[in-house]
Each structure stands twice: as C-alpha cells, then as structure tokens.
Design a protein around this motif. Structure first.
Motif, PDB file in Angstrom:
ATOM      1  N   LEU A  27       0.865  -1.182   0.000  1.00  0.00           N
ATOM      2  CA  LEU A  27       0.000   0.000   0.000  1.00  0.00           C
ATOM      3  C   LEU A  27       0.899   1.229   0.000  1.00  0.00           C
ATOM      4  N   ALA A  36      -0.251  -4.212   4.565  1.00  0.00           N
ATOM      5  CA  ALA A  36      -1.519  -3.867   5.208  1.00  0.00           C
ATOM      6  C   ALA A  36      -1.394  -4.111   6.705  1.00  0.00           C
ATOM      7  N   GLY A  59      -5.642  -4.215   1.573  1.00  0.00           N
ATOM      8  CA  GLY A  59      -6.002  -3.129   2.483  1.00  0.00           C
ATOM      9  C   GLY A  59      -7.378  -3.328   3.083  1.00  0.00           C
ATOM     10  N   ASP A  63      -6.315   0.399   7.190  1.00  0.00           N
ATOM     11  CA  ASP A  63      -5.415   1.039   6.222  1.00  0.00           C
ATOM     12  C   ASP A  63      -6.070   2.289   5.617  1.00  0.00           C
ATOM     13  N   LYS A 198      -8.513   3.880  -4.419  1.00  0.00           N
ATOM     14  CA  LYS A 198      -8.623   2.427  -4.289  1.00  0.00           C
ATOM     15  C   LYS A 198      -8.810   1.816  -5.681  1.00  0.00           C
ATOM     16  N   LEU A 208      -0.941   1.139  -8.304  1.00  0.00           N
ATOM     17  CA  LEU A 208       0.005   1.176  -7.178  1.00  0.00           C
ATOM     18  C   LEU A 208       1.317   1.816  -7.601  1.00  0.00           C
ATOM     19  N   VAL A 227      -4.567   2.537  -1.773  1.00  0.00           N
ATOM     20  CA  VAL A 227      -4.871   1.362  -0.946  1.00  0.00           C
ATOM     21  C   VAL A 227      -5.533   0.310  -1.831  1.00  0.00           C
ATOM     22  N   SER A 228      -4.788  -0.749  -2.140  1.00  0.00           N
ATOM     23  CA  SER A 228      -5.387  -1.834  -2.904  1.00  0.00           C
ATOM     24  C   SER A 228      -6.217  -2.700  -1.956  1.00  0.00           C
TER      25      SER A 228
END
Ligand code: TXE
Length: 511
Positions: A27, A36, A59, A63, A198, A208, A227-228
């Motif tokens: 992240l 995470a 995440g 997170d 996201k 990312l 934040v994935s």
C-alpha cells in the motif's frame, strides 16, 4: 505457476521477468510503501492463463484510516493546496513525463493484469501520460482565475474564487486500470486536493505504481495515497469515512447507487461514471466498410469491457442483412489470444468471473435472439478467460439481452425503418452514457445527435475519446463529467468573497 514466484507484498516484491518489470505491491500511504495492517495479501491473476503472478497487500478499514489521516494532514497542514497552480502543474507534468518514459513496461503490466492486447495497452499509457500533461496546464490556469462579480448595490464588491474541495476518495474499475486512475488523480491534484485511491482488486498493479511515480516527481508525502483491496473491505470504509470530502467512482450501477446512499449520510460530494448500453445508429447511405469497422471497434475494442461500448446497433432496414453478413464474416476473422502476442485483437476478459458472467448472458441471449456468430469460448483457448466475438440479431425491444449491460464482446443488432424509430429505440434505455450515428447526410447526423439522450455522442465513428472533452452520462449512467475543464470542476469548491467598501456606518441596529 508460470514464470514468477509469489512473494510477500511490500516494496518491489515482484521481480522482473522477460516481459515484466519489478513492481510495487504494498500500500502507498504517506509517501511510502508498506504492508496492510492485517498483514494479508491477495493474488493478482493473469486472465490469459488464469495463473497468479503477483501478490498485493490487501487493504482494509485500518489502512483506509491511515490513508485518510495522511491525506487529511497533507490537505489541512501541508503545502500542496497552498502552492500556486503553476507549482502543482510542474509536479503533474513530471508525473506525465515519467509515465511516458516507462510506457513499454507499464503497458506490459496492464496486459498481464487486464488481458487487453499490447497495442491497446500502449494507447492507455500514452493517454495516461497525456491526462497528466493536460491537467498540468489546467493547474497553471487556476492561478489568478478569480472572477470579479458585478453587484447591483454600490459600496460592495464581490469575487468568486475556486478552491480545492478537500480530501477526495477515488474508487476505480479494472477495464482501463491506469487510465481510470489518471482521470481522477490528475484533476484532483491539479485542483489542490489530496486523495485516497482504491484500485480494482482485479487490476491493482499500475495504479500502485503511480505512488512511486508521484514520489519521484516530487509530490509531497500524503497527497496521494493508494490502498489496494476489495470493495467491501477497502472501498466501503473509504466511502463511509468522515475525513473524506468528495467521492469519485467509476464502476457498476449497483455499487454506484450504494456509494451515493453512503455519501448521503454526511452529504459528501459525489461524481459517478456508471454503465451503459449505448446505441450506434447506421443509416443506409453509410459506406459499408466504414459501418463494419466502427461497429466492430465499438464493441470488440478492449474485449467490449468499455463503459461506452456501442453494444446496441440499429441498422436501416435496406442494408440490415448485407451488413450483418459482412459483420459476421469480419468478426469470425478477429485474432483472439494472449494480449502479449503480436497481431492479437481480442484478449481474454479480465477474470474468470467476468467470463462466466458474459457466457451466462450469451446463453440467456440464445433463448431470445438469433445467434449470428460466436457465442462461446474459442477453441484451443480454454486455459484463459476468453469469449468469442458474438453477434445477436432479431431480438424484441424488451429482450433482456438488448437492454442489459454485459461488458463483453457481445453486440445486439436490430433493424429500423425510419429516423424517428431509430431515435426512439436508441433512447429507450435506462442508461445514457454514449450514442453514435453514421450517415453520409451531415444534417441528419446533426438531427440525430441532438435527439440522443446521452452524454457522449459520436458522428461517423464510435469510441474515440479525447482528454479535452467532457465525459459522463445521462440517466443511470452517472452524475457529473470527467475530463476536460469539467473534470477539474469535480474537485473545486466555489467561494464568494464580498467586501463592503463604504466606510460610513451601516446604521441598521445602531441608528
Ligand atoms: O464492478 P464494481 P465489478 C460493470 C460491468 C461489470 C459489472 C461488475 O457491467 O460486469 O459492473 O463489475 C469497488 N464500496 N462495470 O464487480 O463492483 C470495487 O472494488 C465501495 C462498468 O468489477 O462496481 C472496484 O474497485 N467500493 C464499469 C470498483 O468498485 C466498492 C467498469 C468497481 O467494482 C464496493 C467496471 C463497495 N461496496 C464494471 N463494491 C464502467 N462504468 O466502466 C465494489 N467496490
């Protein structure tokens, strides 16, 4: 497993391979990559062979809390919203340059992640760089853009100023992974907002990587956080977070509706780009080759996983059968395969789930329409998430297959007799994202374009998309516009500042 080893998420955890570069898979929060809070990861699957090729941090709400806190600090106390537009523009321009310089590697990641053919992934990355360059210019244009407002009452002056809306939360889909990130990140940053992004759980890698690109370009820590994670685990907490001022979403109608309902709780600003079932109306005076080319591009480009895909084609009665025959002939010739392979024009769908969804829709379509070609998995490609280019004809106006978005390489074709009938059928949809008309008669094209109830209209083509022009839908296709100067408006508040210039007492209470 094929050619890569699964590793823990963190900083540069996927090693380079013959066709891929090293990737960031942690992240990106407050300027650094990391795992995470839960320590969990999820696998990223290559849809061409259904094999996992990366592990990405998964995440969750904790997170999102960290990311929103970082974005909040960067907005409330950091330099970014207080810089001049020109200063912000310089960072955005460097981001665009860095993306352009890494075009080949980013495009290859996109192919592995999404499945699309490499030449189309190359366009995506070119466009992504272009979006950053475009909003770099618009950021500069914000300097000194305050507007004096003439007032009828003497002894007062007023002006309107534009200010960043605050912390933006962006949730994006998987069909154009890096480009959809750019459509939200670039205007938000240009406006002076900070952001939590996201990406889709199906295609998180290029988004990312934007964190590394932003840091290299000199974006202050906390301005962009990525934040994935999955929708309910990471997306939902982002939409609920009281520290977020604005939500920008691209995806399905049900998820968009849920986001809008959640945003209503604390009156967050929302922009939504949702689905479509867009019509393409072809009049008999259109050269046949051109009609066939644009019908095909309108639905088979990007495997039909395009919100604006012209998946309903209306053809003037007199050319209906010859056009259908030619279309089917050309559709059968499309080269299907791994997006990395030269000459492939149709890659796999993004996931096994999407493939199953589209195949199930095709089965339903077979019960209410004539299957002209395709309709299954191409022979020899059973290992990947492939679907043949598929054409349906002769369905009723209320047929499910004619009305529902499928998000795959499936087109429905229907005849019409008059211009009025074509317009009625075209507009008879709960969606209103895009619409297209083809005819040699320019006046007719203009008439039909004016009659379409859709946010994007193409004349004598389908799908060309320009960063400068507004993008968004009528009806259930969404709210608001992205791209162009309209895209910037999504991330700006308007403030009036009124000044009393007279110095004598006002004299209302104190006579
Ligand atoms: O979409 P979702 P899916 C359409 C297309 C496709 C269908 C389903 O018809 O077949 O939607 O695709 C996040 N709170 N489009 O399931 O669910 C999710 O993690 C917050 C049209 O992929 O809308 C992802 O990042 N976020 C479209 C994003 O929403 C949530 C593009 C999109 O996922 C969430 C994609 C929640 N509760 C699909 N649930 C277009 N307009 O271009 C999910 N998400």
């Amino acid at each position: 497993m094929t050619d890569t080893t699964l590793l823990q998420a963190g900083d540069r955890t996927v090693p380079p391979t013959a066709d891929m570069v090293a990737l960031k898979t942690g992240l990106f929060i407050d300027g650094t990559y990391g795992p995470a809070v839960s320590g969990l990861c999820f696998e990223v699957i290559d849809p061409a062979n259904r094999q996992p090729f990366a592990q990405v941090a998964r995440g969750g709400a904790a997170d999102i809390d960290r990311a929103v806190a970082a974005a909040r600090r960067a907005f409330d106390d950091g330099p970014w919203p207080r810089m001049t537009g020109a200063e912000r523009g310089a960072v955005l321009r460097r981001m665009g340059d860095l993306i352009a310089a890494r075009r080949d590697e980013l495009a290859r990641i996109e192919v592995r992640d999404n499945g699309k053919p490499l030449p189309e992934a190359n366009w995506d990355i070119d466009d992504t760089a272009g979006v950053f360059h475009f909003y770099a210019d618009l950021a500069e244009g914000l300097d000194g853009a305050e507007q004096p407002i003439p007032l009828a009452m003497p002894s007062f002056t007023a002006k309107a100023v534009r200010e960043p809306i605050g912390v933006a939360g962006a949730i994006i889909p998987w069909n154009f992974p890096m480009l959809m990130a750019a459509w939200k990140v670039a205007p938000a940053l240009a406006a002076g907002c900070t952001m939590v992004l996201k990406p889709s759980e199906l295609t998180p890698l290029t988004a990312l990587e934007l964190g590394a690109i932003a840091a290299q370009a000199g974006l202050p820590a906390g301005v962009l956080n990525i934040v994935s994670g999955f929708g309910p685990e990471a997306g939902q907490p982002l939409t609920e977070h009281p520290g977020v001022d604005k939500l920008a979403f691209t995806g399905s109608v049900p998820t968009g509706a849920r986001i809008m309902a959640t945003a209503a709780r604390d009156i967050k600003a929302v922009s939504l780009e949702l689905g479509g079932k867009s019509p393409l109306v072809v009049f008999a005076d259109t050269p046949l080759d051109q009609a066939v080319e644009w019908i095909m591009f309108g639905i088979f480009w990007n495997q039909g996983e395009v919100c604006s895909a012209t998946s309903r084609v209306l053809v003037e009665q007199s050319i209906y059968e010859p056009l259908m025959a030619r279309l089917a002939d050309e559709a059968r010739k499309i080269t299907i395969g791994n997006g990395m392979t030269d000459g492939v024009l149709l890659g796999p769908l993004v996931s096994a789930e999407q493939q199953q969804k589209v195949l199930a829709a095709i089965e339903r379509g077979k019960t209410e329409a004539r299957l002209v070609c395709g309709g299954g998995v191409p022979e020899g490609l059973e290992d990947g998430c492939f679907v043949q280019p598929t054409i349906f004809a002769d369905m009723a106006e209320d047929a499910w297959i004619w009305r529902e978005e499928l998000f795959g390489p499936v087109v429905c074709v229907k005849p019409f007799a008059t211009e009025a009938e074509a317009i009625r059928l075209a507009n008879d949809s709960r969606f209103g994202l895009a619409a297209a008309v083809m005819s040699a008669d320019a006046a007719r094209c203009d008439r039909v374009a004016a009659a379409f109830r859709a946010g994007i209209v193409w004349i004598n083509c389908s799908q060309p998309t320009f960063t400068e022009a507004p993008w968004g839908g009528y009806k259930q296709s969404g709210i608001g516009r992205e791209l162009g100067r309209w895209g910037l408006d999504n991330y700006l508040e308007t403030k009036q500042i009124t000044r009393r210039t007279a110095t004598e007492p006002w004299g209302w209470y104190l006579k």
